[in-house]
Design a protein around this motif. Structure first.
Motif, PDB file in Angstrom:
ATOM      1  N   VAL A   1      45.762  38.307  44.134  1.00  0.00           N
ATOM      2  CA  VAL A   1      45.496  38.672  43.477  1.00  0.00           C
ATOM      3  C   VAL A   1      47.708  38.059  42.977  1.00  0.00           C
ATOM      4  CG1 VAL A   1      44.902  40.639  43.092  1.00  0.00           C
ATOM      5  CG2 VAL A   1      46.704  41.102  44.206  1.00  0.00           C
TER       6      VAL A   1
ATOM      7  N   SER B   1      44.497  37.188  38.042  1.00  0.00           N
ATOM      8  CA  SER B   1      44.298  38.514  38.027  1.00  0.00           C
ATOM      9  C   SER B   1      45.041  39.396  38.632  1.00  0.00           C
ATOM     10  CB  SER B   1      43.151  38.604  38.703  1.00  0.00           C
ATOM     11  OG  SER B   1      42.022  37.792  38.588  1.00  0.00           O
TER      12      SER B   1
ATOM     13  N   GLY C   1      47.045  46.039  33.106  1.00  0.00           N
ATOM     14  CA  GLY C   1      46.516  46.227  34.671  1.00  0.00           C
ATOM     15  C   GLY C   1      46.216  47.495  34.942  1.00  0.00           C
TER      16      GLY C   1
ATOM     17  N   GLY D   1      41.675  43.470  39.039  1.00  0.00           N
ATOM     18  CA  GLY D   1      40.797  42.638  38.597  1.00  0.00           C
ATOM     19  C   GLY D   1      40.914  42.023  36.620  1.00  0.00           C
ATOM     20  N   SER D   2      42.051  43.035  35.784  1.00  0.00           N
ATOM     21  CA  SER D   2      41.657  42.064  34.396  1.00  0.00           C
ATOM     22  C   SER D   2      42.647  40.836  34.727  1.00  0.00           C
ATOM     23  CB  SER D   2      43.074  43.788  33.984  1.00  0.00           C
ATOM     24  OG  SER D   2      44.419  43.456  34.726  1.00  0.00           O
ATOM     25  N   SER D   3      43.306  40.491  33.809  1.00  0.00           N
ATOM     26  CA  SER D   3      43.518  39.114  33.078  1.00  0.00           C
ATOM     27  C   SER D   3      45.565  39.145  33.793  1.00  0.00           C
ATOM     28  CB  SER D   3      42.923  38.152  32.190  1.00  0.00           C
ATOM     29  OG  SER D   3      43.911  37.127  31.929  1.00  0.00           O
ATOM     30  N   ALA D   4      46.304  38.700  34.063  1.00  0.00           N
ATOM     31  CA  ALA D   4      47.530  38.934  33.897  1.00  0.00           C
ATOM     32  C   ALA D   4      48.315  37.872  32.644  1.00  0.00           C
ATOM     33  CB  ALA D   4      47.840  37.667  35.286  1.00  0.00           C
TER      34      ALA D   4
ATOM     35  N   THR E   1      35.188  49.258  39.674  1.00  0.00           N
ATOM     36  CA  THR E   1      36.458  49.544  39.402  1.00  0.00           C
ATOM     37  C   THR E   1      37.021  50.200  39.690  1.00  0.00           C
ATOM     38  OG1 THR E   1      35.598  48.382  37.204  1.00  0.00           O
ATOM     39  CG2 THR E   1      37.677  49.284  37.380  1.00  0.00           C
TER      40      THR E   1
END
Length: 311
Positions: A241, A192, A206, A196-199, A219
């Motif tokens: 993260v 992440s 992001g 919190g978004s996907s790498a 958020t």
């Protein structure tokens, strides 16, 4: 049809962005019933339906989508007009430059030096903000120009690219992926970014692109924390993260607890200078010239292939 009022546009934009009358009323600091009446009055005034309302959701109609876009532009212009008038009336005019600290491709000191040597130069104030805030700062008049990473919302702005450099992924030095010399986006599945978004979707999804545009308070809190570079470093070091950084920033902050690795299939970072499309300021023009001149001087010179004479 009577002219639209700023108040009406603010009310509509709040509802259109929240798509919820209760949240919009809370955001505006007012009760929900008068807000609902104001939106109905606006629709009657325009003679179109702007919002579809059901017991479960609120959605924009095509007319509402058009008004939302244009209302944002109008409100930005009104805000910018007031700010720029105040700035122009100051005893000592200044140029306000929006940027995120450390996101300047390493060029800022040279750009400021080059700008100071120009006849139209003004003293420079730095308008520091989180990622994603710089374009809006120029639109609403808080800044006269910006250094920012592309892509960004460029409506109402002109811009020029300055330098392009790789994005690197920052990992905890103890992460098994840090043992590899380079990675691909697919290798980052399950990891992440600070918002919190996907790498594995890359930095465009992001925190640096989304700060200031949050769906909820949780958020917003995450992104607020993520805007602080030392806090990001601590979270990456702990392995909670990962984060993408332009290569110039990673050279500025070598840390033994972090590993910076290239991601082979990741698009590079492009630093740009942006300014209002309507600007007629000689000081802004001089800054843009200084920025593009310095950036051009940092690029490796292409060797021209000698031409062979044909007889």
């Amino acid at each position: 049809m009577n002219d639209l009022e700023t108040r009406q546009l603010r009310y509509f934009v709040a509802v259109a962005e929240e798509l919820h009358f209760g949240r919009a009323a809370e955001r505006l600091g007012m009760a929900q019933p008068p807000l609902s009446r104001a939106i109905r009055d606006l629709e009657r005034q325009l003679g179109v339906v702007l919002l579809r309302r059901t017991t479960r959701e609120v959605t924009l109609t095509p007319a509402g989508e058009v008004l939302l876009r244009d209302a944002r532009t109008a409100l930005d212009a009104i805000s910018a007009a007031g700010r720029r008038a105040r700035h122009a009336g100051e005893p000592t005019p200044r140029l306000r430059l929006a940027l995120k600290p450390d996101i300047d491709g390493g060029l800022l000191p040279r750009i400021l030096d080059a700008y100071a040597g120009q006849e139209a130069a003004l003293p420079v104030d730095l308008v520091l903000g989180r990622f994603g805030e710089q374009a809006q700062a120029v639109r609403d008049g808080r800044a006269d120009a910006a250094l920012l990473l592309a892509p960004f919302d460029d409506h109402g702005l002109d811009s020029e690219p300055l330098v392009t450099e790789p994005f690197l992924i920052a990992l905890a030095a103890t992460d098994p992926l840090a043992a590899r010399p380079s990675l691909r986006l697919a290798d980052l599945a399950g990891l992440s970014l600070p918002d919190g978004s996907s790498a594995d979707q890359g930095p465009a999804s992001g925190w640096h692109d989304r700060a200031g545009a949050h769906d909820d308070a949780a958020t917003a809190s995450i992104a607020q924390d993520a805007s602080d570079l030392p806090e990001i470093f601590r979270r990456v070091e702990l392995g909670s993260v990962v984060c993408f950084f332009p290569a110039s920033l990673t050279r500025r902050y070598p840390r033994p607890e972090l590993a910076y690795r290239p991601v082979d299939d990741l698009a590079p970072a492009t630093l740009a200078v942006a300014w209002p499309q309507t600007s007629r300021s000689t000081a802004v023009a001089a800054f843009v010239l200084a920025a593009t001149t310095v950036a051009a001087a940092t690029q490796p010179q292409k060797r021209e292939t000698p031409q062979t004479a044909v007889t």
